[in-house]
Motif scaffolding. Sequence first.
Motif, mmCIF file in Angstrom:
data_model
loop_
_atom_site.group_PDB
_atom_site.id
_atom_site.type_symbol
_atom_site.label_atom_id
_atom_site.label_comp_id
_atom_site.label_asym_id
_atom_site.label_seq_id
_atom_site.Cartn_x
_atom_site.Cartn_y
_atom_site.Cartn_z
ATOM 1 N N SER A 86 -27.449 -19.932 15.016
ATOM 2 C CA SER A 86 -28.587 -19.025 15.213
ATOM 3 C C SER A 86 -29.597 -19.166 14.082
ATOM 4 O O SER A 86 -30.813 -19.122 14.306
ATOM 5 C CB SER A 86 -28.100 -17.573 15.313
ATOM 6 O OG SER A 86 -27.563 -17.122 14.082
ATOM 7 N N GLN A 109 -34.385 -13.876 29.763
ATOM 8 C CA GLN A 109 -33.523 -13.302 28.744
ATOM 9 C C GLN A 109 -33.530 -11.777 28.847
ATOM 10 O O GLN A 109 -34.525 -11.172 29.244
ATOM 11 C CB GLN A 109 -34.018 -13.702 27.354
ATOM 12 C CG GLN A 109 -33.688 -15.132 26.970
ATOM 13 C CD GLN A 109 -32.252 -15.269 26.496
ATOM 14 O OE1 GLN A 109 -31.310 -15.141 27.276
ATOM 15 N NE2 GLN A 109 -32.082 -15.531 25.235
ATOM 16 N N ILE A 129 -25.437 -8.442 25.440
ATOM 17 C CA ILE A 129 -25.976 -9.649 24.810
ATOM 18 C C ILE A 129 -24.906 -10.384 24.009
ATOM 19 O O ILE A 129 -24.809 -11.618 24.056
ATOM 20 C CB ILE A 129 -27.172 -9.292 23.898
ATOM 21 C CG1 ILE A 129 -28.350 -8.810 24.750
ATOM 22 C CG2 ILE A 129 -27.588 -10.491 23.043
ATOM 23 C CD1 ILE A 129 -29.507 -8.260 23.936
ATOM 24 N N ASN A 214 -25.434 -15.256 19.456
ATOM 25 C CA ASN A 214 -26.274 -14.180 19.999
ATOM 26 C C ASN A 214 -26.379 -13.024 19.023
ATOM 27 O O ASN A 214 -27.443 -12.426 18.857
ATOM 28 C CB ASN A 214 -25.691 -13.690 21.328
ATOM 29 C CG ASN A 214 -25.963 -14.645 22.474
ATOM 30 O OD1 ASN A 214 -26.387 -15.783 22.259
ATOM 31 N ND2 ASN A 214 -25.710 -14.214 23.686
#
Length: 220
Positions: A86, A109, A129, A214
């Motif tokens: 990420s 999304q 999520i 995430n």
Amino acid sequence: MKTIIASGDIKYVKSMACFFVMLGALALLLKGVQVKKPTFDLVIGQAGLLGVLLLISLGRLNELLEDCQKINKTAPVFILAGFLLSWAFQWYRETARQYGIAIAPGTSQVNVPDLGVITADTVIIVISIILLGPLLEEMLFRFIGLGLVRQLAKPGQAVFLIGAWVVATSTIFALLHGPEPAAFAIYFISGVVYSIVYLRYGVLASLLVHAAGNAGVLII
């Protein structure tokens, strides 16, 4: 006396019954905390599809247990890998911004809630999520899709077929997130990384990388 349900199918019937009971309980819980309709539809939809995928995978429970043993002591490594992934994508976004290219989230999304205002919807969307979305996608693209190709591929064709499937599913995985052209690489590379982790360490490892990635996006 003839039985209506074959003995070999009883576990599927029991599993389906448990699934519908749990889905009903989840719906009542969401209604009880008075979440908004979009949040309700999102979570029930994800939970419903996930339940179907788990029912399809009942015959591979031993493989799931083996995956648990594979990452028994290395789970923190996969979580760290997800966070690093990420952060790498955040660096990519910042670098692109310096050249005047703004990379927006994919159009499909889930909208990230305002984490400064904690509501039932905020908590549930964050859970979706970090946990539900990755679990659903790893079961569909990796455990069922890629796992089936790996089982059916003949020794001489395994590398080609698995490689082609990884590229194809990573492309589909990216396109399903509705990315703009500059953001396509983020989702595509993610799909490739999750696939490689799955092939080497199993679906729970790819799930940890995905979920941590995430979570890293939310934190950043």
